[in-house]
Write an enzyme that holds these catalytic residues in place. Structure first.
Site, PDB file in Angstrom:
ATOM      1  N   GLY A   1       0.752  -1.252   0.000  1.00  0.00           N
ATOM      2  CA  GLY A   1       0.000   0.000   0.000  1.00  0.00           C
ATOM      3  C   GLY A   1       0.777   1.294   0.000  1.00  0.00           C
ATOM      4  O   GLY A   1       0.179   2.361  -0.215  1.00  0.00           O
TER       5      GLY A   1
ATOM      6  N   GLY B   1       3.603  -3.695  -3.865  1.00  0.00           N
ATOM      7  CA  GLY B   1       3.565  -3.915  -5.312  1.00  0.00           C
ATOM      8  C   GLY B   1       3.954  -2.632  -6.028  1.00  0.00           C
ATOM      9  O   GLY B   1       4.983  -2.536  -6.680  1.00  0.00           O
TER      10      GLY B   1
ATOM     11  N   TYR C   1      -9.498   5.389 -12.552  1.00  0.00           N
ATOM     12  CA  TYR C   1      -9.379   6.051 -11.239  1.00  0.00           C
ATOM     13  C   TYR C   1      -9.173   7.558 -11.365  1.00  0.00           C
ATOM     14  O   TYR C   1      -8.873   8.223 -10.361  1.00  0.00           O
ATOM     15  CB  TYR C   1      -8.174   5.493 -10.456  1.00  0.00           C
TER      16      TYR C   1
ATOM     17  N   CYS D   1     -12.819   4.263 -29.074  1.00  0.00           N
ATOM     18  CA  CYS D   1     -14.029   5.013 -29.383  1.00  0.00           C
ATOM     19  C   CYS D   1     -14.888   5.291 -28.161  1.00  0.00           C
ATOM     20  O   CYS D   1     -16.046   4.858 -28.078  1.00  0.00           O
ATOM     21  CB  CYS D   1     -14.828   4.247 -30.431  1.00  0.00           C
TER      22      CYS D   1
HETATM   23  N1  LLP Z   1      -1.613  -6.990  -0.786  1.00  0.00           N
HETATM   24  C1  LLP Z   1      -2.921  -7.074  -1.063  1.00  0.00           C
HETATM   25  C2  LLP Z   1      -3.745  -8.037  -0.332  1.00  0.00           C
HETATM   26  C3  LLP Z   1      -3.486  -6.224  -2.046  1.00  0.00           C
HETATM   27  O1  LLP Z   1      -4.786  -6.297  -2.307  1.00  0.00           O
HETATM   28  C4  LLP Z   1      -2.665  -5.309  -2.735  1.00  0.00           C
HETATM   29  C5  LLP Z   1      -3.216  -4.432  -3.764  1.00  0.00           C
HETATM   30  C6  LLP Z   1      -1.292  -5.278  -2.417  1.00  0.00           C
HETATM   31  C7  LLP Z   1      -0.805  -6.127  -1.432  1.00  0.00           C
HETATM   32  C8  LLP Z   1      -0.328  -4.371  -3.111  1.00  0.00           C
HETATM   33  O2  LLP Z   1      -0.590  -3.039  -2.846  1.00  0.00           O
HETATM   34  P1  LLP Z   1       0.400  -1.906  -3.390  1.00  0.00           P
HETATM   35  O3  LLP Z   1       1.676  -1.992  -2.600  1.00  0.00           O
HETATM   36  O4  LLP Z   1       0.631  -2.156  -4.824  1.00  0.00           O
HETATM   37  O5  LLP Z   1      -0.336  -0.644  -3.162  1.00  0.00           O
HETATM   38  N2  LLP Z   1      -5.208  -1.255  -9.763  1.00  0.00           N
HETATM   39  C9  LLP Z   1      -5.080  -0.242  -8.751  1.00  0.00           C
HETATM   40  C10 LLP Z   1      -4.402  -0.768  -7.499  1.00  0.00           C
HETATM   41  C11 LLP Z   1      -5.105  -1.955  -6.894  1.00  0.00           C
HETATM   42  C12 LLP Z   1      -4.433  -2.509  -5.664  1.00  0.00           C
HETATM   43  C13 LLP Z   1      -5.065  -3.785  -5.237  1.00  0.00           C
HETATM   44  N3  LLP Z   1      -4.445  -4.458  -4.141  1.00  0.00           N
HETATM   45  C14 LLP Z   1      -4.339   0.965  -9.306  1.00  0.00           C
HETATM   46  O6  LLP Z   1      -3.983   0.945 -10.491  1.00  0.00           O
HETATM   47  O7  LLP Z   1      -4.148   1.944  -8.619  1.00  0.00           O
END
Ligand code: LLP
Length: 421
Positions: free
Chosen positions: A239, A277, A318, A346
């Protein structure tokens, strides 16, 4: 810091001019920097060096096998949320005992697959899932290591579509129910409790919500231990956000995040797992695209580019901001004017930026969308029958195509027309 910098007025990925890659693979394409991925992984690893830990990269951010192999070779574990991600992690050589399996809707088939192949832990998100996992494990004569994902009811102060830690969200077990569910878990012979899991959302730009959540997890860990549960690990989720707009205040650094973890739960002596991530992959990737037309409209001008919402959906989905820069560095003080930067798809939603100040660009010029390494290629589709764009990995002065652009024939060959038509 990333490794996409202008050198002598030309945008490079590490030591490779991006225009050279464009000439080889065509546009659009994603390009990732191995040095940036490595640096970001190490920042987290070092931030937690004060105690036992495992950085479990969230595969969903960027699931290319080459990216997974690179991180796995550095010692990373992974967080997967589907059988497909599990298979990718294994195919990239990640050992089973470094894989955690998250997600609200794991099927029995997925559970069986992971138990057969080996797993570090399942992050269980509900009682029905817990009961199902117990059944699957017992039917195989196995015992599944689990952490229960707790929903701490904390507002992550992020975009509503990626906030996961409030009680109204679908994720996790309400913290008020946690002790009862752990007691239930202890009665299920197919399960072995190893810890607690929490993840409150993505693109957090402040440590305050993390602190609130981790304090709740710490208090719960003490209570659960007092009730006899073996809380050996804390999975604190992912996150941590990245600076999409360089002009904005930068989000907290991994070191500050690591210190916060130590302050809030360090006294428990648990092994710490985190699941970043975006911070690992986001600024390690860009999307390169070419201007097709410059269209002068009524009251606004459009840069029509060859990338579209199907290639990078974050702005459409978003309202996300991505910096867009020309591959040739503009001269200092070059005049700027506002453009809407749009793709060929489109629908009006296929807009990357509105009234974005850009220097003069013409047909054929190359641009790059920055911060596109996470949730870019993985969320792409073939909408409008546009083949998925290729992915390229750069390391030093060399690059490799790590996913080729499918040919139109390959794309067409995936559909079949029934013989009775
Ligand atoms: N762990 C879990 C259980 C998660 O659901 C997520 C992300 C992460 C770790 C990794 O989070 P990060 O470090 O990447 O913030 N598609 C969206 C983001 C969706 C995130 C979903 N879960 C975007 O493009 O902003």
């Amino acid at each position: 810091m990333d490794h996409f910098l202008y050198r002598a007025g030309v945008l490079h990925a590490e030591d490779v001019p991006l225009a050279d890659i464009a000439a080889t693979v065509g546009t659009p394409f994603y390009c990732y920097s191995a040095a940036t991925l490595t640096r970001h992984y190490r920042l987290f690893d070092e931030a937690l060096a004060w105690g036992p830990h495992l950085v479990c990269y969230a595969v969903k951010a960027n699931a290319n096998l080459a990216v997974l192999k690179l991180l796995g070779d550095l010692g990373a574990g992974v967080d997967v949320v589907s059988e497909g991600e599990y298979r990718k992690a294994r195919a990239a050589g990640i050992p089973a005992d470094r894989i955690v399996f998250s997600g609200v809707g794991k099927t029995r088939t997925e559970m069986r697959h992971a138990l057969q192949g080996g797993i570090r832990q399942f992050n269980v998100e509900s009682e029905p899932e817990m009961v199902a996992l117990d059944e699957v494990a017992r039917s195989m004569g196995a015992v599944a290591p689990i952490a229960l994902r707790i929903n701490p009811d904390v507002d992550a102060q992020t975009h509503e579509k990626i906030a996961t830690g409030r009680s109204e969200n679908k994720f996790g077990i309400p913290i008020s129910r946690a002790r009862a569910v752990y007691a239930h878990a202890a009665c299920l012979p197919g399960l072995r409790v190893v810890g607690i899991d929490v993840h409150i959302g993505s693109q957090l730009t402040s440590l305050v919500p993390f602190e609130a959540a981790y304090r709740k997890v710490g208090a719960l860990a003490h209570e659960l231990r007092a009730e006899g549960h073996a809380i050996e690990r804390l999975d604190l989720g992912g996150g941590l956000g990245i600076p999409y707009e360089r002009t904005n205040l930068a989000p907290p650094l991994p070191t500050e995040y690591g210190d916060l973890i130590r302050r809030t739960v360090g006294d428990l002596g648990c092994e710490i797992e985190i699941e970043p991530g975006r911070l690992i992959a986001g600024n390690a990737g860009i999307l390169v695209s070419r201007v097709i037309y410059v269209k002068e409209g009524e009251g606004r001008d459009f840069l029509i580019v060859d990338a579209a919402m199907n290639d990078l959906i974050r702005p459409a989905m978003y309202g996300a901001h991505h910096e867009i820069v020309p591959l040739i560095e503009p001269a200092p003080g070059a005049p700027m004017r506002p453009f809407d930067i749009v793709g060929p798809v489109c629908e009006t939603g296929d807009t990357f930026a509105r009234a974005r100040d850009m220097t003069t660009l013409g047909e054929g010029d190359l641009i790059a969308f920055r911060s596109a390494g996470a949730y870019g290629a993985v969320m792409a589709s073939e909408y409008n029958a546009r083949p998925l764009v290729p992915e390229v990995l750069v390391q030093g002065d060399h690059f490799a195509v790590i996913r080729a652009r499918p040919s139109f024939d390959e794309m067409l060959a995936r559909d079949t027309i029934p013989e009775w038509l």
